[in-house]
Design a protein around this motif. Structure first.
Motif, PDB file in Angstrom:
ATOM      1  N   LEU A  29     -40.507  51.675  46.900  1.00 25.15           N
ATOM      2  CA  LEU A  29     -39.172  51.083  47.007  1.00 25.15           C
ATOM      3  C   LEU A  29     -38.213  51.687  45.985  1.00 25.15           C
ATOM      4  CD1 LEU A  29     -39.886  47.271  47.547  1.00 25.15           C
ATOM      5  CD2 LEU A  29     -38.665  48.787  49.111  1.00 25.15           C
ATOM      6  N   ALA A  30     -38.703  51.887  44.764  1.00 27.08           N
ATOM      7  CA  ALA A  30     -37.863  52.460  43.718  1.00 27.08           C
ATOM      8  C   ALA A  30     -37.433  53.874  44.082  1.00 27.08           C
ATOM      9  CB  ALA A  30     -38.608  52.450  42.390  1.00 27.08           C
ATOM     10  N   GLU A  31     -38.362  54.655  44.623  1.00 28.60           N
ATOM     11  CA  GLU A  31     -38.032  56.030  45.009  1.00 28.60           C
ATOM     12  C   GLU A  31     -37.021  56.034  46.154  1.00 28.60           C
ATOM     13  OE1 GLU A  31     -39.147  58.844  43.613  1.00 28.60           O
ATOM     14  OE2 GLU A  31     -40.536  57.944  42.191  1.00 28.60           O
ATOM     15  N   HIS A  32     -37.178  55.105  47.076  1.00 18.45           N
ATOM     16  CA  HIS A  32     -36.240  55.036  48.202  1.00 18.45           C
ATOM     17  C   HIS A  32     -34.850  54.625  47.722  1.00 18.45           C
ATOM     18  CE1 HIS A  32     -34.521  53.323  52.000  1.00 18.45           C
ATOM     19  NE2 HIS A  32     -34.985  54.473  52.432  1.00 18.45           N
ATOM     20  N   GLY A  33     -34.792  53.682  46.791  1.00 16.30           N
ATOM     21  CA  GLY A  33     -33.499  53.287  46.242  1.00 16.30           C
ATOM     22  C   GLY A  33     -32.833  54.434  45.510  1.00 16.30           C
ATOM     23  N   ARG A  63     -39.748  62.085  49.871  1.00 10.54           N
ATOM     24  CA  ARG A  63     -41.164  62.433  50.008  1.00 10.54           C
ATOM     25  C   ARG A  63     -42.033  61.554  49.117  1.00 10.54           C
ATOM     26  NH1 ARG A  63     -40.652  67.021  48.497  1.00 10.54           N
ATOM     27  NH2 ARG A  63     -41.692  67.083  46.447  1.00 10.54           N
ATOM     28  N   HIS A  64     -41.565  61.286  47.911  1.00 11.35           N
ATOM     29  CA  HIS A  64     -42.329  60.414  47.008  1.00 11.35           C
ATOM     30  C   HIS A  64     -42.481  59.007  47.586  1.00 11.35           C
ATOM     31  CE1 HIS A  64     -40.909  63.068  43.389  1.00 11.35           C
ATOM     32  NE2 HIS A  64     -41.711  63.700  44.221  1.00 11.35           N
ATOM     33  N   ALA A  65     -41.395  58.492  48.147  1.00 14.56           N
ATOM     34  CA  ALA A  65     -41.447  57.151  48.741  1.00 14.56           C
ATOM     35  C   ALA A  65     -42.492  57.092  49.845  1.00 14.56           C
ATOM     36  CB  ALA A  65     -40.074  56.763  49.277  1.00 14.56           C
ATOM     37  N   ASN A  88     -37.605  49.926  52.380  1.00 15.70           N
ATOM     38  CA  ASN A  88     -36.216  49.803  52.822  1.00 15.70           C
ATOM     39  C   ASN A  88     -35.428  49.176  51.676  1.00 15.70           C
ATOM     40  OD1 ASN A  88     -33.898  49.761  54.345  1.00 15.70           O
ATOM     41  ND2 ASN A  88     -34.420  47.878  55.434  1.00 15.70           N
ATOM     42  N   ALA A  89     -35.074  50.002  50.716  1.00 17.96           N
ATOM     43  CA  ALA A  89     -34.430  49.524  49.499  1.00 17.96           C
ATOM     44  C   ALA A  89     -32.927  49.363  49.684  1.00 17.96           C
ATOM     45  CB  ALA A  89     -34.712  50.492  48.348  1.00 17.96           C
TER      46      ALA A  89
END
Length: 246
Positions: A29-33, A63-65, A88-89
Motif C-alpha cells: 500500500l505504501a509503495e502504491h501511494g 513494481r514494488h507494490a 489501492n492507496a
C-alpha cells in the motif's frame, strides 16, 4: 531510528501467524501511494528531465507494490487464508502541498528510511533461511538506493547546495512530525467520541427505563384522543352541490 526499531521487533513481527503477510501488504500500500504522488509530480514539474526521473521512479514503485502484494498472497495461501488482493492507496497530494523542493525532501527521507528498514528485513530473512523473502527485499533495495541517490542530487540542484538541501530535510522532519501529530489527534478524537457516546448512553439508560415503566407501551392500534373530536350528530351539514343549467 527506524532501522533500530525494525531490528528490535523483527523476532515478533515475522513470527506472529498471519502478521508477516499483512505487513507485506502494508508495504504494498505504501509503495502504491508513493506511485500516485510521483505520478502527480511527473505531471506538475516544469522540468522534462525531472519528469523522466519521476516516471522511472513511479514505475519502480508500481513494481514494488506488485511484488509485496504477491508475496503477501503467497504467505496467506500457505496459511489457508484468502489473498488481500492488490493495493489501492490514497494520495495526499504531497507535490501540491509541499512544492517540488519540499516534495523531494520528503521523498528522500522516505527512501532513506525505507532502505535502512528493508536492510534489516533482508538480513533477518537471510538468518532465518527464507531465501524467497530475502531475495524480495534484496531486489527492492537496489531500487531504493538509486531513489535515495537521485532525490538527494535533485534536492541539492534545486536548493543550490548541500547546506540548503539539509535545511530542507530538517523542514521535512518538522512537517512529518506535525502530520503525525494531526493524524494521532484525529484518531484519538474518534475514539474519545465513541467512548463519550457510550458513557452518555449509560447515563441516560436509567431515565429511559423509568419512562418505559411510568408510561408503558400498549400493544395494538391506538385511537386518537376524544379531545377536539366532533360527534356525528353535531357535524355541520355540507352544502348540497349546486346544479347549473347549461
Amino acid at each position: 531510528m527506524s532501522a533500530i526499531l525494525a531490528r528490535l521487533v523483527n523476532p515478533v513481527v515475522w513470527r506472529i501467524p498471519g502478521h508477516g503477510a499483512r505487513k507485506l501488504f502494508e508495504f504494498s500500500l505504501a509503495e502504491h501511494g508513493s506511485m500516485l504522488d510521483l505520478k502527480a509530480a511527473a505531471r506538475l514539474t516544469p522540468s522534462a528531465d525531472r519528469r523522466a526521473a519521476y516516471v522511472r521512479h513511479l514505475l519502480d514503485e508500481t513494481r514494488h507494490a506488485q511484488m509485496f502484494a504477491l508475496r503477501s498472497a503467497e504467505l496467506r495461501k500457505r496459511a489457508g487464508l484468502e489473498s488481500l488482493g492488490f493495493p489501492n492507496a490514497d494520495t495526499e497530494a504531497l507535490f501540491e502541498k509541499l512544492g517540488e523542493v519540499g516534495f523531494l525532501a520528503f521523498v528522500h527521507r522516505g527512501e532513506s528510511r525505507g532502505r535502512q528498514q528493508f536492510e534489516t528485513y533482508r538480513d533477518w530473512f537471510a538468518r532465518q533461511g527464507d531465501d524467497r523473502s530475502r531475495a524480495l527485499f534484496e531486489a527492492i533495495l537496489q531500487d531504493e538506493k538509486q531513489h535515495e541517490s537521485y532525490t538527494w542530487e535533485l534536492l541539492v540542484e534545486l536548493t543550490g547546495g548541500e547546506s540548503a538541501a539539509r535545511a530542507e530535510l530538517r523542514k521535512a522532519v518538522l512537517w512529518e512530525a506535525w502530520r503525525t501529530w494531526r493524524r494521532a489527534g484525529r484518531f484519538l478524537a474518534e475514539k474519545l467520541y465513541f467512548v463519550l457516546m457510550l458513557v452518555l448512553y449509560a447515563m441516560l439508560a436509567p431515565f429511559r427505563l423509568m419512562a418505559a415503566v411510568m408510561r408503558p407501551a400498549k400493544p395494538g392500534w391506538s385511537l386518537p384522543s376524544a379531545e377536539g373530536q366532533v360527534d356525528a350528530g353535531e357535524r355541520p351539514a355540507l352544502p348540497a352541490p349546486s346544479r347549473t343549467n347549461a
